[in-house]
Every structure is written in C-alpha cells, then in structure tokens.
Motif scaffolding. Sequence first.
Motif, PDB file in Angstrom:
ATOM      1  N   ASP A 172       0.839  -1.214   0.000  1.00 31.61           N
ATOM      2  CA  ASP A 172       0.000   0.000   0.000  1.00 31.61           C
ATOM      3  C   ASP A 172       0.869   1.258   0.000  1.00 31.61           C
ATOM      4  N   THR A 173       1.950   1.224   0.779  1.00 31.56           N
ATOM      5  CA  THR A 173       2.869   2.374   0.786  1.00 31.56           C
ATOM      6  C   THR A 173       3.499   2.545  -0.597  1.00 31.56           C
ATOM      7  N   MET A 177       2.323   1.656  -3.479  1.00 32.50           N
ATOM      8  CA  MET A 177       1.320   2.176  -4.431  1.00 32.50           C
ATOM      9  C   MET A 177       1.242   3.702  -4.346  1.00 32.50           C
ATOM     10  N   LYS A 178       1.318   4.178  -3.125  1.00 30.42           N
ATOM     11  CA  LYS A 178       1.141   5.618  -2.881  1.00 30.42           C
ATOM     12  C   LYS A 178       2.426   6.414  -3.174  1.00 30.42           C
ATOM     13  N   GLU A 179       3.560   5.904  -2.765  1.00 26.96           N
ATOM     14  CA  GLU A 179       4.783   6.709  -2.799  1.00 26.96           C
ATOM     15  C   GLU A 179       5.710   6.431  -3.990  1.00 26.96           C
ATOM     16  N   ARG A 236       3.894   6.877  -9.919  1.00 25.85           N
ATOM     17  CA  ARG A 236       3.459   8.232 -10.273  1.00 25.85           C
ATOM     18  C   ARG A 236       2.153   8.183 -11.067  1.00 25.85           C
ATOM     19  N   GLU A 237       1.551   9.332 -11.238  1.00 26.92           N
ATOM     20  CA  GLU A 237       0.253   9.420 -11.900  1.00 26.92           C
ATOM     21  C   GLU A 237       0.267   8.785 -13.303  1.00 26.92           C
ATOM     22  N   LYS A 294      -6.961  -3.624  -6.557  1.00 24.71           N
ATOM     23  CA  LYS A 294      -6.174  -2.374  -6.643  1.00 24.71           C
ATOM     24  C   LYS A 294      -4.720  -2.670  -7.042  1.00 24.71           C
ATOM     25  N   THR A 315      -2.817  -1.414 -10.410  1.00 24.76           N
ATOM     26  CA  THR A 315      -1.533  -0.701 -10.340  1.00 24.76           C
ATOM     27  C   THR A 315      -0.532  -1.355 -11.293  1.00 24.76           C
TER      28      THR A 315
END
Length: 379
Positions: A189-190, A192-194, A197-198, A252, A256
Amino acid sequence: MRALTENESAWVLETLKKIEDKMTVVTERNRDKIPYTTENGRFDDKSVSDPCWWTNGFWGGEMWQLFALTGNEMFRQEAIGVEDKLDKNLMNTDGLDHDNGFKWLPTSVIRYKQEKNKESLNRAMLAANNMAGRFNLAGNFIRAWNNWDNVDRRGYAIIDCMMNLPLLYWASEETTDPRFKMIAVAHADTAMKEFVREDGSVNHIVVFDPFTGKVTETLGGQGYAVGSSWTRGQSWGIYGFALSALYTGEKKYLETSAKIADYVLSEMPESYLVPIDYRQPKDVDLEDSTAAAITASGLIELARGLDDDGEADKYLDAALRLLRTLDEKRVSWGTDTDNLLNNCAVDYHGDGHNMSIIYGDYYFIEALMKLADKALRIF
Ligand code: GLY
C-alpha cells in the motif's frame, strides 16, 4: 488470458529445447558454482567471491526450472548445492536484507513446495522472519538495504521490494499466522502511494524519515535521474504488484500493475529492445535485456491475473514480442558462452553495461516455462 496459438506454442517449445541443449552442456562444466555474470564467456562464482550477493538465488531457481523441464537430476543437485551455500548468508545478519525474497524464494521455497523437506522450510522461515523484522511502523515500509559503506539507509525503500513480498505471503500461508501477510500488504500500500506516479512511471528509491515516516526525498537510484523511469524498476513494479494481487485477491494491486504496464508499453521502442531508462537521452543507445525478460514474465503474470478480461491479450502479446526479440537478437545460443542473454545492464551511470547477468537468463527461462505451462511456481 487467451491460449497460445499453434505457432506460438511451437516457438515456445522449440526455444525451451534450445535452452535445454545449451544449459545441459553449460551446467556440466560449471558444477558447484553460483554464477552472476561471465568473464570471457565463462561464468564467475559468487559463492566464493561474495556469498551474500543479492542475486545468489537465481542460479538455483534456474536449475529448478531446468529440472522441471528435463527431469535431469544434475539440475536438481546443482539447485540444492546453491541452497546449501546460501546458509553462509543466513548466518550473516549484515548480508541479510529485503532481498531475502530473491535468495530464498527460488531456492528453499521452491524446493519445499516440491519435496516438503524440513531443512528448506527452516531456511525460508528464517529468511521470512528476518525480512519481516525490517518493517518500519513509521512510514509502513520495509527497509531495503543496510548501512554498507557507512551510508545511512535506515529510511530507504525501493520498488524492487515488491518482488520480495511473496516470501512474506508464503510464510503466512505456510504458518497460518497473518502477521507476515499484513506486513507485505502494508508495504504494498505504501509503494502504491509513494512509488507509482500518476502516469505509471515509478521511483526507484523513496527515502523516509525512519522516525516520523515522512517521505524526505526520492532518488534516481539505478536509473538515469531523479524523476526518470529505470526500466528494470518498471518491470519489478509490473511483476510485483501483479503478485500482490494474486496473493491477496485485491483488485487495486492488479490495476496498479496494469497502470505501470500501460506506461511501459507506451514508451516501448519499436524494436522492442529495452533501454536502461525510458527517459534516458534519445541519442543514448544503452540497453538492458534483463528489463525485457522481467517485463515479459511480469506481463504474463498480469495477464494471468486479469484472466478472461479482454485487456489481458495485449499484455500477453507484448510479452511474446519481448521474448521473441530476445531470442532472435539478444541470446547467445552457442555453447561457447555460458550465458543466454546479452546486453544486460546493472544501472545507467555505472560501467556494468553490455554484459550478461544471471537474473536476465532466469526470467527469460521462467517466462517461457510459464507459457509452456511447465513452470515451478512460487505462487
Ligand atoms: N534489485 C536490484 C536490481 O534490480 O538491480
């Protein structure tokens, strides 16, 4: 995922036969080693020069795949030899890091899945426990590397770690203790977030404050620059998130993986020869065949996760094209050299270019074995 056409299946089997023919000769003349690269066409031996090197599990993994392909006991014995030699690493805490997955998944976990032997179970569980101990509650990340050469890496996490998470997923499945899986999921999860990039490109290194968990900076790592797109990092991302999806059933992670894959396919050169960084200067022709092989194997996993979804076909098609390109242009098929893949690269700025690297060969074989439905699976 669609079935292969007759023509595609025939090519996969022919290519695996060429691998069997070459690697039978090569393995016979390289008994008792752990190769990383070649010098004058001959494998080196990391079991002597660097027993804790992060790639030391791949030759064992290659041997297990070749044993599955051929039934030749020589390959099994060599795989077990690698696993035995890794015990030196298991007794050296400074040589253990997040890459415990790359070392003990293709050796101990693969063997334990086949043979249910206690020794392999013990080794893999020691490696998993050590890896779980690298989790930092501030920031929810698994620390990548140690402070080798006096560099403070307490807050370092890297995209490659997505490939090591299956050691933790496996440990939870094996013990029925959810702790390992919870750590893997928190790290995924980290990441995926950090890291992602978009636009689907990824950071190689994210640095966290190890006490507060705040991101302090991102580093270009083995790629061209900060904010660039190191191709092997992209491939670890495609493959690693697809694996987290397969273990957890979480959509999710598959989304990704697909987002990273879509970016990679949008940047893929017409030649399907993969650069070291998708954002390296256009007039630089530095290449990395390992990224091509890992991307192919990861795309197969993504397509498998998508199952009958119409989207799966484009990923399988791209995987086949990458593998065919390697076969035609970047594999040494003669037995005069020990390696399969050429034009592999360690990183963009170092001098490890245009060389052979063992994990390039491993993922090339693994991808073909998956397409032939013969692969020994960790997952
Ligand atoms: N995991 C380090 C590398 O891909 O080079």
